[in-house]
Design a protein around this motif. Structure first.
Motif, short mmCIF file in Angstrom:
data_model
loop_
_atom_site.label_atom_id
_atom_site.label_comp_id
_atom_site.label_asym_id
_atom_site.label_seq_id
_atom_site.Cartn_x
_atom_site.Cartn_y
_atom_site.Cartn_z
N UNK A 168 -35.19 -10.92 53.70
CA UNK A 168 -36.36 -10.14 53.28
C UNK A 168 -37.58 -10.38 54.16
N UNK A 169 -37.39 -11.03 55.31
CA UNK A 169 -38.53 -11.33 56.18
C UNK A 169 -39.20 -10.05 56.70
N UNK A 170 -38.38 -9.07 57.09
CA UNK A 170 -38.94 -7.81 57.59
C UNK A 170 -39.73 -7.11 56.49
N UNK A 171 -39.19 -7.10 55.28
CA UNK A 171 -39.88 -6.48 54.15
C UNK A 171 -41.22 -7.16 53.89
N UNK A 172 -41.24 -8.49 53.90
CA UNK A 172 -42.48 -9.23 53.66
C UNK A 172 -43.51 -8.94 54.75
N UNK A 173 -43.06 -8.90 56.01
CA UNK A 173 -43.99 -8.66 57.11
C UNK A 173 -44.55 -7.25 57.08
N UNK A 174 -43.70 -6.27 56.84
CA UNK A 174 -44.17 -4.88 56.76
C UNK A 174 -45.12 -4.71 55.59
N UNK A 234 -50.49 -11.17 54.47
CA UNK A 234 -49.53 -12.27 54.50
C UNK A 234 -49.87 -13.31 53.45
N UNK A 235 -51.16 -13.62 53.35
CA UNK A 235 -51.59 -14.58 52.34
C UNK A 235 -51.22 -14.10 50.94
N UNK A 236 -51.37 -12.79 50.69
CA UNK A 236 -51.04 -12.25 49.38
C UNK A 236 -49.57 -12.47 49.06
N UNK A 237 -48.69 -12.18 50.04
CA UNK A 237 -47.26 -12.36 49.81
C UNK A 237 -46.92 -13.82 49.54
N UNK A 238 -47.54 -14.72 50.31
CA UNK A 238 -47.25 -16.15 50.14
C UNK A 238 -47.79 -16.67 48.81
N UNK A 239 -49.00 -16.24 48.45
CA UNK A 239 -49.59 -16.68 47.19
C UNK A 239 -48.76 -16.19 46.01
N UNK A 240 -48.34 -14.92 46.07
CA UNK A 240 -47.52 -14.38 44.99
C UNK A 240 -46.21 -15.16 44.85
N UNK A 241 -45.53 -15.35 45.98
CA UNK A 241 -44.25 -16.04 45.94
C UNK A 241 -44.41 -17.47 45.45
N UNK A 294 -47.78 -23.59 51.51
CA UNK A 294 -48.01 -22.14 51.64
C UNK A 294 -48.36 -21.76 53.07
N UNK A 295 -49.16 -22.59 53.75
CA UNK A 295 -49.50 -22.30 55.14
C UNK A 295 -48.26 -22.30 56.02
N UNK A 296 -47.38 -23.26 55.77
CA UNK A 296 -46.15 -23.34 56.54
C UNK A 296 -45.24 -22.15 56.24
N UNK A 297 -45.18 -21.77 54.96
CA UNK A 297 -44.34 -20.63 54.57
C UNK A 297 -44.86 -19.33 55.16
N UNK A 349 -39.74 -21.78 65.13
CA UNK A 349 -40.50 -22.45 64.07
C UNK A 349 -39.63 -22.68 62.84
N UNK A 350 -38.83 -21.68 62.49
CA UNK A 350 -37.92 -21.83 61.35
C UNK A 350 -36.93 -22.96 61.60
N UNK A 351 -36.37 -23.01 62.80
CA UNK A 351 -35.42 -24.07 63.14
C UNK A 351 -36.08 -25.44 63.07
N UNK A 352 -37.31 -25.54 63.59
CA UNK A 352 -38.01 -26.83 63.60
C UNK A 352 -38.44 -27.24 62.19
N UNK A 353 -38.64 -26.27 61.32
CA UNK A 353 -39.03 -26.58 59.94
C UNK A 353 -37.87 -27.15 59.15
N UNK A 354 -36.72 -26.46 59.21
CA UNK A 354 -35.58 -26.86 58.39
C UNK A 354 -34.64 -27.84 59.09
#
Length: 350
Positions: free
Chosen positions: A275-281, A305-312, A68-71, A260-265
């Motif tokens: 949906x990254x913009x939607x999640x950030x907004x 941000x934590x709320x979005x990550x926890x929900x997902x 979750x922290x990474x996401x 960071x995304x490139x280094x992760x995957x």
């Protein structure tokens, strides 16, 4: 000559105790009055809920925490940039496209320079991502600041431009084959086997921007522009150039997210960030930053941000289908905006 206080004015032990009791109560009331505080409490409640209902209580595990922290790292970095822009009354919905284009620039750079040394190629790839993000932000800033185009319309247009550029550069296919050192040395590296290294980068960025917002003239001018743009301009603030600088800052954070995304995957993910913009907004608005500008809560953006990550993460673990996850984020955003409108109507007009 001795001065004697009237009996009514002499402090008593009972009055002192009352005063000491009221102060903490007042502080708690003020804390509960902020949107970010309620989001933090909701985060805690969701963690408890998903920990109970998840199979084998797997939600409450170090492995899931690390995931979750990474996401949340990418979302948090994007949210920080959007929060700063919203503070000045502007918005950037092109951060997802900027992220994708920056990751492509980094991947092409690393692939080209890998024969000259892996470490050198990775460093230059990171620099390429930051430069690409900054140039993308500069384009937004010129349109928004210098040409005075509505930021929503401007960044809606640059979203299409950014995604088209990424597809043209890659031929429509993701770029893979990144050096394994990219993931091992940064993307999947952890501190104490729990905290992802990229997350620490996001934490540092949060602290730096909080100091800038709260302690510097730049932060004060950002909020002044969002509160009353005309008054800020008349007081000597160069509004157009300030908005341009904020757009570049947002672009740099999006470029960092792309690396960071490139280094992760270990590869670009051109179609993986719709949906990254939607999640950030959503994270920013839920956290208490006003859409109209003049008020920014970076700590609230962290809890959002934590709320979005926890929900997902929680919905995935308990087996909820993906379209429900997207709908949940959209619903939470609408509720947050409605609550913000209600609070705005209750505020006194000065």
């Amino acid at each position: 000559m001795t001065t004697t206080l009237p009996a009514s004015s002499a402090p008593s032990g009972e009055d002192s105790n009352d005063t000491r009791a009221v102060a903490p109560a007042h502080a708690i009331a003020r804390w509960l009055g902020s949107s970010g505080s309620w989001v933090l409490l909701l985060d805690i409640a969701l963690i408890v809920f998903f920990s109970i209902v998840s199979p084998g209580h797997v939600f409450w595990s170090w492995a899931n925490l690390e995931s979750m922290l990474l996401s949340g790292t990418v979302t948090l970095l994007l949210a920080l940039g959007i929060a700063m822009l919203l503070g000045a009354g502007a918005i950037d919905i092109s951060v997802g496209a900027n992220l994708v284009l920056a990751s492509v620039a980094a991947a092409l750079t690393i692939r080209t320079l890998a024969p000259y040394g892996v470490v050198f190629a990775i460093i230059m790839g990171a620099l390429a991502a930051l430069v690409a993000g900054a140039l993308f932000g500069l384009l937004n800033g010129v349109i928004i600041g210098l040409f005075d185009v509505n930021s929503l319309i401007a960044t809606l247009g640059t979203t299409g431009i950014g995604l088209a550029a990424a597809l043209l550069l890659t031929g429509g296919s993701d770029i893979g084959g990144m050096p394994p050192e990219l993931q091992a040395g940064f993307g999947l590296a952890t501190i104490a086997d729990v905290i992802p290294l990229p997350f620490l980068v996001a934490v540092v960025a949060t602290i730096v921007l909080w100091v800038v917002l709260k302690k510097t003239r730049y932060g004060s001018r950002t909020l002044a522009i969002g509160s009353l743009r005309l008054a800020a301009s008349r007081s000597g603030v160069r509004v157009e150039w300030h908005l341009l600088s904020l757009a570049v800052l947002t672009g740099v954070l999006a470029g960092l997210s792309g690396f960071i995304s490139l280094s992760h995957y270990g590869a670009t993910t051109i179609t993986g960030h719709p949906n990254d913009a939607l999640a950030a907004i959503t994270a920013v608005v839920i956290g208490g930053t006003r859409l109209e500008g003049g008020r920014v809560s970076l700590i609230g953006a962290v809890w959002g941000t934590a709320l979005a990550v926890i929900l997902q993460g929680g919905l995935v673990i308990i087996g909820v289908q993906s379209f429900w996850q997207l709908g949940t984020v959209g619903f939470v955003l609408i509720v947050a905006v409605c609550l913000d409108r209600i609070q705005a109507r209750r505020r006194p007009i000065l």
